[in-house]
Design an enzyme around this catalytic site. Sequence first.
Site, mmCIF file in Angstrom:
data_model
loop_
_atom_site.group_PDB
_atom_site.id
_atom_site.type_symbol
_atom_site.label_atom_id
_atom_site.label_comp_id
_atom_site.label_asym_id
_atom_site.label_seq_id
_atom_site.Cartn_x
_atom_site.Cartn_y
_atom_site.Cartn_z
ATOM 1 N N HIS A 16 0.826 -1.223 0.000
ATOM 2 C CA HIS A 16 0.000 0.000 0.000
ATOM 3 C C HIS A 16 0.848 1.257 0.000
ATOM 4 O O HIS A 16 1.870 1.342 0.664
ATOM 5 C CB HIS A 16 -1.056 -0.025 1.112
ATOM 6 C CG HIS A 16 -0.537 0.095 2.515
ATOM 7 N ND1 HIS A 16 -0.365 1.302 3.124
ATOM 8 C CD2 HIS A 16 -0.205 -0.850 3.437
ATOM 9 C CE1 HIS A 16 0.049 1.107 4.371
ATOM 10 N NE2 HIS A 16 0.167 -0.190 4.581
ATOM 11 N N ASP A 65 5.769 2.127 7.085
ATOM 12 C CA ASP A 65 4.512 1.405 6.846
ATOM 13 C C ASP A 65 3.752 2.227 5.820
ATOM 14 O O ASP A 65 3.153 3.243 6.174
ATOM 15 C CB ASP A 65 3.757 1.249 8.159
ATOM 16 C CG ASP A 65 2.360 0.679 7.985
ATOM 17 O OD1 ASP A 65 2.022 0.260 6.870
ATOM 18 O OD2 ASP A 65 1.612 0.672 8.977
ATOM 19 N N GLU A 116 -5.260 1.646 2.474
ATOM 20 C CA GLU A 116 -5.115 0.486 3.359
ATOM 21 C C GLU A 116 -5.329 0.899 4.803
ATOM 22 O O GLU A 116 -5.992 0.205 5.575
ATOM 23 C CB GLU A 116 -3.713 -0.130 3.180
ATOM 24 C CG GLU A 116 -3.546 -1.518 3.799
ATOM 25 C CD GLU A 116 -3.065 -1.496 5.248
ATOM 26 O OE1 GLU A 116 -3.047 -2.573 5.870
ATOM 27 O OE2 GLU A 116 -2.714 -0.413 5.778
ATOM 28 N N GLU A 117 -4.796 2.047 5.165
ATOM 29 C CA GLU A 117 -4.811 2.474 6.567
ATOM 30 C C GLU A 117 -6.206 2.812 7.080
ATOM 31 O O GLU A 117 -6.422 2.938 8.277
ATOM 32 C CB GLU A 117 -3.882 3.687 6.771
ATOM 33 C CG GLU A 117 -2.408 3.411 6.490
ATOM 34 C CD GLU A 117 -1.761 2.457 7.503
ATOM 35 O OE1 GLU A 117 -2.455 1.991 8.418
ATOM 36 O OE2 GLU A 117 -0.560 2.183 7.346
ATOM 37 N N ASP A 143 3.968 -6.003 3.631
ATOM 38 C CA ASP A 143 3.659 -4.941 4.602
ATOM 39 C C ASP A 143 4.578 -5.108 5.813
ATOM 40 O O ASP A 143 5.403 -6.020 5.848
ATOM 41 C CB ASP A 143 2.181 -5.047 5.014
ATOM 42 C CG ASP A 143 1.585 -3.696 5.399
ATOM 43 O OD1 ASP A 143 2.329 -2.833 5.919
ATOM 44 O OD2 ASP A 143 0.377 -3.513 5.187
ATOM 45 N N HIS A 189 3.227 2.815 13.273
ATOM 46 C CA HIS A 189 2.231 3.900 13.353
ATOM 47 C C HIS A 189 2.690 5.070 14.211
ATOM 48 O O HIS A 189 1.884 5.874 14.643
ATOM 49 C CB HIS A 189 0.850 3.388 13.815
ATOM 50 C CG HIS A 189 0.119 2.680 12.697
ATOM 51 N ND1 HIS A 189 -1.241 2.598 12.651
ATOM 52 C CD2 HIS A 189 0.554 2.070 11.589
ATOM 53 C CE1 HIS A 189 -1.612 1.933 11.550
ATOM 54 N NE2 HIS A 189 -0.516 1.601 10.894
#
Lengths: 360, 330, 361
Positions: B63, B163, B193-194, B216, B302
């Site tokens: 992603h 990420d 995606e998130e 990922d 994150h």
Amino acid sequence: MEEKTKIKEFLCEIISLSGISGYETPVTNAIATTWEPLVDEVRVSKIGNLYGIKRGSPSKDGKTKRIMLAVHMDGIGMVVAKVSGELLYFAPIGGFDPRILPGQCVTIHSQKGEFPGVIVQLAPNLLSESYEGKPVPLDQLVIDTGLDEQTVKAIFQVGDIVSYANLPQELPSDCIAGHSLDNRASVAAVTQCLVELQHFHHQWDVYAVGTTQEETAFLGGATSPFDIQPDLAIAIDVTFAKGPGADGWRTVALESGVSIGYGANLHPMLFNEMKQLCEQLDIPYTLSPQPLMSGTDADPIQITGAGVPTILLSIPLRYMHTPVEIISIKDVMRTGHLMAEFIARLTPDFIEKIKWEDEQ
Amino acid sequence: MKNLLNTLTQTFGPSGYEKEIRNFIQKEIEPFVDEIHIDALGNLIARKGTQKQDGKRIMISAHMDELGVMASHIDKDGFVYIAFIGGINPLTCFGTRVKFMDGTEGVVYAETKKMNKIPDVTQLFVDVGASSKEDCPIKVGDVGVFVRPFLDLGNRVVSKALDDRIGCLITIETLKSIKDSPNELYFVFTVQEEVGVRGAVTSAYAIDPDMGIAVDVTISSDVPGGEQLNPVLGKGPCVKIKDSMLISHPKVIKTMTDAAERKGIPYQMEVLRYAGTDAGAIQFARSGVPSGCLSVACRYVHSPSEMVDWKDVENSIQLLTEILEKPVIL
Amino acid sequence: MNTKKDHLIHLPALTDEIIKLLENLSNTAGVSGNENAVRAIVRDEIIGFVDALHTDALGNLIALKKAKIENPLKVLIAAHMDEVGFMLVEKESDGIFRFKVIGGIDERALPGKPVQIGKNQKPGVIGACPVHLSTREERERILAVDSLRIDTGPGTSDIQPGEYGTFATKFMRMGPSICGKALDNRIGVATLIQLIKYCPESIELIAAFTVQEEIGLRGAKVVAFHYEPDVAFVIDCTPANDQPAWDESENTRYKTKLNQGPAIYTSDGRTMYDYRLIRYLTSICEDYAIPYQIRQPGPGGTDAGAIHLSKSGIPTAAISVPGRYAHTAAMIVRIADWEKHFQLMTAALAHIHADVLKADR
């Protein structure tokens, strides 16, 4: 038209009118109009009690006894307490469970006229705390009128009275759902009594009294017997009907007939008389124990002047003090009928003949 | 290659607003693929090769989108209240900086008097140096990303948006290195995606693959007081067994581990109790797609400073190349 | 985009007739899974204006209107017909029923309300314990739905478990506002009925009156799959929590505000909206001087959540009428916001063109 249908229509009319404690005029006027052809005289007292006086046939000595039928006309409601933006904060008049309020349609009685509104709970971030999973307290519920801020400021002010606006609903088996059935159902019962008395010979003068401010102060119940000085009084009110959320000794079944109160607040011998009359006439009834005060106009009436022998008749009602109270018209008719039969049997010496248990 | 990663991590692309990062990746890969197109949601779909005997249609998904913020209210003093794009811990936001699409930068802070132990996102605001609503250049709905430069620590690299720009790097390098394959390969750089693996839903439907592999990051447990999980930095690419959205297809797992064994590439098994990747969406396409995920162990996922091991990255490229160049038995 | 000043179309007004239609729609019951009565009204309203009309396997009503050009853009407009409500699940005693809530109703909105049950909208109430019989502690807890009952009165013979119910609120005007149940989303339904009548000849219109939005965007999902539109617009209602706060501090979380025009979505819990369409809509607003607002990003969702992920993806936008107290007995909406929303949608349909989607997403 059948008498039952007439009473149902009258009841629906008076529960569609506002009559908040202290502001009973709209409902007083409607009751007065209906009583006028049924009585000899209609009067309104200084503090708003409505008197419908139907004279009995005079006795030999020219003296007439008086029976008072006390029925409170007022209902619970609200009053505007603060105007914030286009919102109206309000305070209760009478006893409320705030949990039933969010989503209720109301009428605001402003000096500029009547306006519709809805009681709502604001988004969690606009409250003093989020109240997630808890009831929002009454002082943080608000009324939204759909009007913009400027108009709201021009129309409403602190002190404007707010009443429920939902219309009556007719349910099967002659039941009615709506607000203010406490105590307009009893007003209807008294009216039915007056209707039946047109065909009865009665010796006592009948004072049908619509009292004011029962929900807040028993004001009408305390003042009207002072005016009338009755020899005997019947208070007519509603009582808790069994149903979702209500069970136990203080409740009776809906449609179970008249509920006759007993306890210190009520005269024990008159209670017996009433019970026996029900048996004799085959009118369904239940007994409603009142170990302390009955919480009705009977409380102040009993202790007015030199004291008044007092009876309490109640009509079973579900969901008291919500806008969706339910009563059965059958119970209303039975209560009215019982009172008419009772009055017709009253002799001039009725009171003298009443003996306490230990006197017999 | 680290230069390429540097650019990938620093290019703007929060979920739903991936245009810049997509344009960059498209230029980077165009010479190495046979066909390229962009779908309605903005997924970049590149085909390499055609299906030969023994070959399969394989979708590889990394992603492109990154975490970000969206302006939700400008107050009278010009502070910009925000909503998160993606799952962000508000604790990682104090004093961090964000950059909006128009270039405006600002500092994130919170209504400290009002907040409990952990602030709620609704108590966070961005100070862009404005002093009133009128002179604030940001409007409700404007999007931004966190500002944190790429940091090369030698064996390890650190940046915002590793990420999943690290997955993008691995995928780009893999598609460049593949010479010959019996498989028809669809390299998809997915969007959104998130915010709920949404780009993978539509791209997998369109491709209708025989097998799907997401590339990922996963949580690395080798930090003080960290998660009790298997993957750690430096022990090779991770073969996902499960996460909260996916139970990897056993044949896909075997395809991946077989390839690693053949080449002597170190690998780790990954069982994640929560979260999910594009593979969780791919498996649901049409009548179902056997799917798995190649993960790279990553610390501080994150947060604006995510860290991966460089050796893991190189091994991942090698492993993915080996998987895709050989026939797949499902 | 073809919105040069000299191409501007005439914008229709929101007439009393349309408000009357909304009144009828609002007073009609159509809980998710039982949208029949609403669908019947819609069908009657549009049957003379469309080329084809179809009710699908879930109960979505889809109206097609063909274009007068070759290869027209296929435009889906979706408005959900369903509303939140109740289902009677067990008869407990004479006229007393247990019930479950369908859709997102705050339990605190239930007690003490008149309701209507079944096809013929038979009256009933959700009662509550008399305040005299409860303790202060009890009143500090919520009246949970499991402790509440719907009471249709003793002697009820023709109401059975399985029937649906709604709040019994009747539609009314309140100065610049309207108030009623199910305005979310009968406003969208009434608007879409009008849009069918104003549809330009340059597009193929797929007007979908969807079902089961309130229980998971289920109707829209199958419509989008079957009709494969090129672009989709979802019209709905969205909360406006723009009232003053208790302590009168600045309200930073209002979602939308009344009187600011239609609310255009950028991001919610289910969708990152296509910003080419967002730009298209805002430019239409600017060309026509229609006020608009951006809905604050945050949780929630519309039918777009299902539509935009259909097959290989569908560019989707959502435009809502802001309103207060959705999912309670009475929602309040400003008529002006609705009219601007209606005008924006009319203009957006008139000018929509494939070029809008040629730009990079």
